[in-house]
Design a protein around this motif. Structure first.
Motif, PDB file in Angstrom:
ATOM      1  N   ARG A   6      16.285  20.916  63.970  1.00  0.00           N
ATOM      2  CA  ARG A   6      17.133  20.320  64.476  1.00  0.00           C
ATOM      3  C   ARG A   6      18.412  21.903  64.623  1.00  0.00           C
ATOM      4  NH1 ARG A   6      20.322  20.718  60.763  1.00  0.00           N
ATOM      5  NH2 ARG A   6      20.768  18.724  59.796  1.00  0.00           N
ATOM      6  N   PHE A   7      19.134  22.040  65.323  1.00  0.00           N
ATOM      7  CA  PHE A   7      20.575  22.373  65.183  1.00  0.00           C
ATOM      8  C   PHE A   7      21.690  21.420  65.699  1.00  0.00           C
ATOM      9  CE2 PHE A   7      23.679  24.931  67.194  1.00  0.00           C
ATOM     10  CZ  PHE A   7      23.636  26.222  65.799  1.00  0.00           C
ATOM     11  N   ALA A   8      22.793  21.462  64.840  1.00  0.00           N
ATOM     12  CA  ALA A   8      23.267  20.016  64.307  1.00  0.00           C
ATOM     13  C   ALA A   8      24.820  20.927  64.289  1.00  0.00           C
ATOM     14  CB  ALA A   8      23.253  19.772  63.923  1.00  0.00           C
ATOM     15  N   PRO A   9      25.635  21.648  65.649  1.00  0.00           N
ATOM     16  CA  PRO A   9      26.286  22.467  65.429  1.00  0.00           C
ATOM     17  C   PRO A   9      27.830  21.203  65.200  1.00  0.00           C
ATOM     18  CG  PRO A   9      26.068  22.380  67.722  1.00  0.00           C
ATOM     19  CD  PRO A   9      24.506  22.082  67.102  1.00  0.00           C
ATOM     20  N   SER A  10      29.060  21.171  65.013  1.00  0.00           N
ATOM     21  CA  SER A  10      30.239  20.944  65.056  1.00  0.00           C
ATOM     22  C   SER A  10      30.794  21.291  65.969  1.00  0.00           C
ATOM     23  CB  SER A  10      30.855  20.503  63.848  1.00  0.00           C
ATOM     24  OG  SER A  10      30.658  20.553  62.389  1.00  0.00           O
ATOM     25  N   PRO A  11      31.289  20.669  66.817  1.00  0.00           N
ATOM     26  CA  PRO A  11      32.175  20.823  68.720  1.00  0.00           C
ATOM     27  C   PRO A  11      33.462  21.877  67.891  1.00  0.00           C
ATOM     28  CG  PRO A  11      32.338  19.187  69.062  1.00  0.00           C
ATOM     29  CD  PRO A  11      31.064  19.153  67.254  1.00  0.00           C
ATOM     30  N   THR A  12      34.103  22.523  66.737  1.00  0.00           N
ATOM     31  CA  THR A  12      34.991  22.589  66.413  1.00  0.00           C
ATOM     32  C   THR A  12      35.930  24.101  66.785  1.00  0.00           C
ATOM     33  OG1 THR A  12      34.575  23.148  63.916  1.00  0.00           O
ATOM     34  CG2 THR A  12      35.122  20.676  64.316  1.00  0.00           C
ATOM     35  N   GLY A  13      34.890  24.916  67.204  1.00  0.00           N
ATOM     36  CA  GLY A  13      35.561  26.179  67.333  1.00  0.00           C
ATOM     37  C   GLY A  13      34.501  26.600  68.605  1.00  0.00           C
ATOM     38  N   SER A  14      34.328  27.682  68.770  1.00  0.00           N
ATOM     39  CA  SER A  14      33.114  28.361  69.865  1.00  0.00           C
ATOM     40  C   SER A  14      31.735  28.253  68.567  1.00  0.00           C
ATOM     41  CB  SER A  14      33.541  29.861  70.497  1.00  0.00           C
ATOM     42  OG  SER A  14      33.901  31.085  69.987  1.00  0.00           O
ATOM     43  N   LEU A  15      30.692  29.281  69.792  1.00  0.00           N
ATOM     44  CA  LEU A  15      29.450  29.940  68.586  1.00  0.00           C
ATOM     45  C   LEU A  15      29.792  31.056  67.958  1.00  0.00           C
ATOM     46  CD1 LEU A  15      26.924  27.916  68.132  1.00  0.00           C
ATOM     47  CD2 LEU A  15      25.394  29.499  69.438  1.00  0.00           C
ATOM     48  N   HIS A  16      29.640  30.930  67.012  1.00  0.00           N
ATOM     49  CA  HIS A  16      29.583  32.332  66.369  1.00  0.00           C
ATOM     50  C   HIS A  16      28.524  33.030  65.822  1.00  0.00           C
ATOM     51  CE1 HIS A  16      29.131  30.605  62.145  1.00  0.00           C
ATOM     52  NE2 HIS A  16      30.049  29.467  62.268  1.00  0.00           N
ATOM     53  N   VAL A  17      27.948  34.446  65.334  1.00  0.00           N
ATOM     54  CA  VAL A  17      26.698  34.543  65.567  1.00  0.00           C
ATOM     55  C   VAL A  17      25.466  33.771  64.046  1.00  0.00           C
ATOM     56  CG1 VAL A  17      27.081  36.870  65.826  1.00  0.00           C
ATOM     57  CG2 VAL A  17      28.120  36.322  63.603  1.00  0.00           C
ATOM     58  N   GLY A  18      27.046  32.857  62.525  1.00  0.00           N
ATOM     59  CA  GLY A  18      26.077  32.941  62.135  1.00  0.00           C
ATOM     60  C   GLY A  18      25.245  31.625  62.591  1.00  0.00           C
ATOM     61  N   GLY A  19      26.248  30.166  63.385  1.00  0.00           N
ATOM     62  CA  GLY A  19      25.105  29.642  64.254  1.00  0.00           C
ATOM     63  C   GLY A  19      23.815  30.036  65.011  1.00  0.00           C
ATOM     64  N   ALA A  20      24.216  31.175  65.793  1.00  0.00           N
ATOM     65  CA  ALA A  20      23.299  31.740  66.426  1.00  0.00           C
ATOM     66  C   ALA A  20      22.152  31.835  65.485  1.00  0.00           C
ATOM     67  CB  ALA A  20      24.305  32.787  67.363  1.00  0.00           C
ATOM     68  N   ARG A  21      22.345  32.496  65.227  1.00  0.00           N
ATOM     69  CA  ARG A  21      21.290  33.280  64.056  1.00  0.00           C
ATOM     70  C   ARG A  21      20.145  31.601  63.378  1.00  0.00           C
ATOM     71  NH1 ARG A  21      20.638  35.350  58.661  1.00  0.00           N
ATOM     72  NH2 ARG A  21      21.759  33.176  57.988  1.00  0.00           N
ATOM     73  N   THR A  22      21.568  30.616  63.231  1.00  0.00           N
ATOM     74  CA  THR A  22      20.690  29.530  62.488  1.00  0.00           C
ATOM     75  C   THR A  22      19.742  28.422  64.131  1.00  0.00           C
ATOM     76  OG1 THR A  22      21.936  28.503  61.392  1.00  0.00           O
ATOM     77  CG2 THR A  22      20.948  26.839  62.162  1.00  0.00           C
ATOM     78  N   ALA A  23      20.409  28.255  65.231  1.00  0.00           N
ATOM     79  CA  ALA A  23      19.432  27.990  66.191  1.00  0.00           C
ATOM     80  C   ALA A  23      18.731  28.653  66.185  1.00  0.00           C
ATOM     81  CB  ALA A  23      20.842  27.878  67.161  1.00  0.00           C
ATOM     82  N   LEU A  24      18.620  29.837  66.381  1.00  0.00           N
ATOM     83  CA  LEU A  24      16.937  30.909  66.725  1.00  0.00           C
ATOM     84  C   LEU A  24      16.619  30.413  65.654  1.00  0.00           C
ATOM     85  CD1 LEU A  24      16.173  32.888  68.244  1.00  0.00           C
ATOM     86  CD2 LEU A  24      16.621  34.936  66.359  1.00  0.00           C
ATOM     87  N   TYR A  25      16.912  30.221  64.349  1.00  0.00           N
ATOM     88  CA  TYR A  25      16.015  30.417  63.766  1.00  0.00           C
ATOM     89  C   TYR A  25      14.933  28.443  64.087  1.00  0.00           C
ATOM     90  CZ  TYR A  25      16.785  34.604  60.723  1.00  0.00           C
ATOM     91  OH  TYR A  25      16.846  35.777  60.247  1.00  0.00           O
TER      92      TYR A  25
END
Ligand code: GLU
Length: 541
Positions: A6-25
């Protein structure tokens, strides 16, 4: 057993490259193993979570093209939802009850200030450990009368815990890394730690993949799992992403740049406070002062200040790259390689191929450096190799976030411009800059080139003749123009360069453009002659 990640972002800001890389992996892991990719929104921080941020993150993940099998939105089918933690409170309450019944969790009443005082008074404040204390009935009654609500803390055994990390190998976290941490906040919401463990359990997540900044949290998550008697999923932690300066790449980098610009501007004005900045931006003077003292790193504030002071902030969020005219294929390919080695000779590996090759054993253990130039080089390659219809679709999605001259031109015209200008552009923004002269006649001319080609090279005197040559073109297209120019050049025994550079200057204001006949053919004859006339006047020696 089918893998679930799963990818589990916290919606406290926009998606940054670190988050995008996690989502991608996570996505690549799911696709590689034929498993499921779940998207969950971790919105338990009521003060910081916003719907706008949720929408932004979903837009960014969709733009990247990382489709989820279970999660919010239309895709919300057959999954183990709901996928917003704020809609799962009942579920968490059941688990709190279990822990209370077994006396593995307890209520604690200290206020924030009292906790700070306890920390300060402890022999080693940095390693302060909260531990259980008994309250008298009177104390509790007084807290309640005071309007306080208790938090719930987990009673954590002081033992070392070993994570068999799927990327880092066995990592032992010391007994000092975890104290009796809060699992339910005073507002009744679970903390991130609690919600994440319950959700991973109920959503049957087999493999958690996230950034190394969460490694320490894993000890807490294991403590909760032990208390509840539930199994731990496998954990894998990705290396951090560093900026070129060697610091951890984060949204704070934006604040840093905005702050430095504000400091320079204050110096230039000879003032020490930032009230002028508050006035210019409409921001609250107190907030600006806190921001300047590094007490706040708000990205929104950094952006407002940057606009007012006309400085560029470093791109860090996915939307920054989209606005810059980076295409998702390139960003994904670059992020894919940022901490993982796909093997093979070429670094250009499209998404499907990356997913085929993705294995956790080839993920790096050490930090990766974010090299924007490399990303832009990748992007240039993708701009030139993507099928034209895909490229045009990406341009449309770029127009949606950034106005461009190119959005109003006909499909034929756009194709002509792409054929001519794509060769050197690394992004849509660079493309836009390269074609700008087509839409806006130059008002200034690069002085160095004027001196070299118009004055010293004698081009200025030639320009009027060249205007007349335009009338001799038998057809008004690149071929007709080429024939006319070559005819003129040979009659006058001039090299083509002698006439091309002055013409370029007249048409573009610079000495660089695609081949001269194709450049001329971008305009009507009237426009060419008008530009020549203006240049002759503006650059008279
Ligand atoms: N909501 C957490 C974050 O945004 C997720 C961490 C995790 O994957 O467990 O960082």
């Amino acid at each position: 057993m089918i893998s679930r990640t799963r990818f589990a972002p916290s919606p406290t800001g926009s998606l940054h490259v670190g988050g995008a890389r996690t989502a991608l992996y996570c996505w690549m892991f799911a696709r590689h193993t034929g498993g499921k990719f779940v998207l969950r929104i971790e919105d338990t921080d009521r003060a910081r979570s916003t719907d706008e941020s949720t929408r932004g993150i979903l837009t960014d993940i969709r733009w990247l093209g990382l489709d989820w099998d279970e999660g919010p939105g239309e895709e919300d089918v057959d999954g183990i939802g709901p996928f917003f933690q704020s809609e799962r409170l009942e579920t968490y309450n059941g688990f709190f009850e279990q822990l209370l019944e077994k006396d593995l969790a307890y209520e604690a009443w200290e206020s924030r200030d009292e906790l700070s005082a306890m920390r300060a008074a402890s022999p080693n404040p940095r390693e302060f450990h909260y531990s259980r204390r008994a309250y008298t009935e009177d104390e509790v009654a007084a807290f309640k009368a005071d309007g306080r609500a208790p938090v719930l803390r987990l009673d954590v055994p002081r033992i070392a815990r070993t994570v068999n990390d799927s990327i880092l190998g066995a990592v032992t976290l010391s007994e000092n890394d975890v104290d009796d941490f809060v699992i339910r906040k005073a507002d009744g919401f679970p903390t991130y730690h609690f919600a994440v463990v319950i959700d991973d359990h109920l959503m049957k997540i087999t493999q958690v993949l996230r950034g190394q900044e969460h490694l320490m949290n894993t000890a807490k998550h294991m403590a909760i799992q032990t208390a509840l008697g539930i199994a731990s999923p496998s954990y894998g932690h990705f290396p951090l992403i560093m900026n070129m300066g060697g610091g951890k790449m984060s949204k704070r980098d934006k604040a840093k740049v905005a702050r430095a610009a504000a400091r320079d501007a204050a110096k230039a004005r000879g003032v020490k406070d930032y009230d002028w900045l508050a006035e210019e931006t409409g921001l609250d003077a107190g907030d600006v002062a806190l921001f300047m003292k590094k007490k706040q790193d708000g990205v929104a504030m950094a952006k407002t200040i940057a606009v007012a002071l006309d400085v560029e902030l470093p791109p860090i969020e996915v939307m920054d790259f989209r606005k810059a005219g980076v295409v998702p294929e390139a960003l994904l390919n670059y992020l894919g390689l940022l901490g993982w080695n796909p093997g093979g000779d070429s670094e250009i590996v499209p998404l499907d191929e990356m997913a085929k090759r993705f294995e956790l054993k080839n993920v790096s253990k050490s930090a990766a450096k974010f090299d924007i130039d490399k990303l832009l080089a990748f992007n240039g390659e993708y701009l030139r190799s993507l099928p034209r219809d895909v490229l045009l679709a990406h341009m449309q999605s770029w127009f949606a976030v950034r106005p461009s001259h190119l959005q109003d031109v006909s499909a034929d015209r756009l194709n002509v411009l792409l054929d001519l200008f794509l060769a050197r552009a690394r992004t849509f923004v660079e493309l836009e800059q390269a074609v700008a002269f087509v839409f806006e006649a130059p008002t200034t001319y690069v002085q160095k080139s004027v001196t070299k080609f118009l004055h010293k090279g004698g081009g200025h005197a030639l320009l009027s003749d060249l205007s007349a040559v335009m009338d001799t073109a038998t057809t008004w297209d690149a071929q007709g123009i080429q024939a006319a120019l070559e005819g003129f050049a040979s009659e006058n025994e001039l090299g083509l360069g002698k006439i091309a550079q002055p013409l370029r200057l007249a048409l573009t204001g610079t000495a660089a453009s695609p081949s001269i006949h194709e450049t001329v053919a971008l305009f009507s004859k009237d426009e060419v002659q008008a530009r020549i006339a203006r240049c002759v006047e503006a650059t008279a020696p």
